[in-house]
Design an enzyme around this catalytic site. Structure first.
Site, mmCIF file in Angstrom:
data_model
loop_
_atom_site.group_PDB
_atom_site.id
_atom_site.type_symbol
_atom_site.label_atom_id
_atom_site.label_comp_id
_atom_site.label_asym_id
_atom_site.label_seq_id
_atom_site.Cartn_x
_atom_site.Cartn_y
_atom_site.Cartn_z
ATOM 1 N N GLU A 131 91.492 21.041 55.340
ATOM 2 C CA GLU A 131 92.180 22.052 54.849
ATOM 3 C C GLU A 131 93.721 22.142 55.698
ATOM 4 O OE1 GLU A 131 93.586 24.445 52.679
ATOM 5 O OE2 GLU A 131 91.657 24.886 52.280
ATOM 6 N N LYS A 207 101.767 15.253 52.709
ATOM 7 C CA LYS A 207 101.167 16.480 52.290
ATOM 8 C C LYS A 207 101.140 16.603 50.660
ATOM 9 C CE LYS A 207 102.401 19.306 56.283
ATOM 10 N NZ LYS A 207 103.289 20.306 56.770
#
Length: 434
Positions: A131, A207
């Site tokens: 995460e 990302k």
């Protein structure tokens, strides 16, 4: 029933994030025990510089031999916050080989070798959670991987780098130039001494690759992501954006093709309308806008970097992985069943805002318009302003296009550069979010 034997955790790396992880594990130990169903114990901390004083960490836990720590036989979970490709990749693989589940914040490694790491975790029946690798404290990976698992995500657009958002926000709100805003970001600790990874879009691209893989259930590597940095964004670009009722953000944009047969992933600066939710994201905050078929439009917002926010995401993963350990189960792994190809940037349909320096004489606008028409690009608006150049006269010509394939738009720009009446292409900016 509460298990009394603790789950033992190896912390690989103890910088800004790692030290916060250790602090929270210590100060919130009782709460973590209740939430997990068993104590979690920091059993070892692998570092490069053992002589450095680390407040709150027992020096007896510190070691420079991360491999030996993982191989000693009693570690249940490893938290990797080293960053980079090596030795992180080898250490994560070693952890899996010794029955250790992994929590990682390593976006670069996951974007490059995520498929291999997921395969290794699955082979050994272990967890790989990450995460903290995408948007700091913002819960994003798990909602996309679990809460939206029954839905179809078609588009993800977001600000996933706090440093660049801080710089662009300062340029927008104060009229500062790029270098001035970067200097302020550096002074406040938002930008590294070498800000290349942030301002050139490498961090956001890593990302984007991770998010695209989750959103579209296909493998997207860092090399698949189109990337442009923001170092050429100027005060003049912001002035043009304001005239259009827009601002400028460095965006990660992930899209499923209309026919569902391919996906695209890109990172670049773009103008977005002030009415768009992402336009109001200020300072060093991150926000991600997810468009799903059934759920509709969802917005995830919060601090995207920093020791405490990132550590919060790491600890959330630690709790989830620890619970899985106690249940002798694993959470969701890689989902890449669609095997969709990643289309090149040229296939992306977008809009351009183009600023040209042209000769201020009759027929120039017609010549420019003809060039757009020859490349199949329709013009939305044109604004022309003459100005003396000291020798003769020049004009500033600003063209905003309708939506067209990026290949056609970039081909138009190259053709414009070759016109005798065009003195130069002052700036090019994509327009998104409409």
């Amino acid at each position: 029933m509460m298990r009394t034997r603790p789950l033992k955790v190896a912390l690989l790396g103890c910088g800004v994030v790692g030290s916060e992880v250790a602090r929270i594990m210590t100060t919130h130990a009782d709460d973590l025990t209740q939430r997990i169903g068993a104590p979690v114990e920091l059993a070892g901390v692998a570092v490069r510089r053992p002589s450095k004083v680390r407040e709150g960490i027992d020096p007896a836990l510190v070691t420079t031999d991360a491999t030996a720590l993982l191989k000693r036989g009693d570690i249940d979970i490893a938290i990797e916050v080293i960053g980079g490709i090596e030795p992180a990749r080898t250490l994560i693989t070693t952890a899996f080989e010794h029955g250790i589940s992994v929590v990682s914040a390593n976006k670069a490694l996951l974007a490059q070798d995520g498929a291999a790491l997921h395969a290794a975790a699955e082979q050994h029946g272990l967890d790989l959670y990450y995460e903290a690798a995408v948007a700091g404290a913002i819960p994003l990976v798990r909602p996309m991987r679990e809460s939206l698992a029954g839905d179809k995500i078609n588009r993800v657009m977001g600000i996933v780098n706090g440093t660049t958002n801080f710089i662009l926000d300062k340029m927008d709100s104060t009229g500062a130039g790029y270098q001035e805003a970067l200097d302020e970001a550096t002074a406040l600790g938002y930008a590294e001494a070498d800000p290349t990874a942030d301002v050139e879009g490498y961090d956001a691209a890593a990302k984007a690759a991770i998010l695209a893989g989750i959103a579209f259930h296909t493998r997207v590597r860092l090399d698949d992501v189109y990337r442009e940095g923001m170092t050429e964004v100027s005060a003049a670009d912001f002035a043009s954006a304001k005239r259009m009722g827009c601002t400028i953000k460095l965006l990660a944009i992930l899209e499923r093709a209309a026919d569902g047969r391919s996906v695209t992933a890109r990172v670049h600066p773009a103008m977005i309308p002030l009415s768009h939710p992402l336009a109001s994201v200020r300072e060093a905050y991150n926000a991600v806008f997810v468009e799903a078929e059934a759920a509709g439009r969802l917005m995830f917002y919060g601090p995207g970097a920093g020791g405490a926010p990132t550590a919060s995401a790491v600890l959330g993963d630690l709790v989830a992985v620890a619970r899985n350990k106690l249940a002798e189960a694993t959470g969701p792994g890689e989902s890449a069943y669609t095997q969709l190809p990643v289309s090149p940037m040229g296939d992306v349909v977008t809009r351009y805002h183009i600023s040209l320096d042209v000769a201020d004489k009759p027929g120039v606008l017609a010549q420019v318009a003809t060039t757009f028409a020859e490349h199949g690009v329709s013009i939305d608006t044109v604004r022309q302003q003459g100005r003396p150049d000291g020798v003769g006269k020049e004009a500033s010509l600003v063209v905003v296009t309708h939506r067209a394939p990026d290949a056609a738009l970039s081909g138009t720009v190259e053709a414009l550069r070759n016109l005798d009446t065009v003195r130069g292409v002052a700036s090019i900016m994509r327009v998104e979010g409409e």
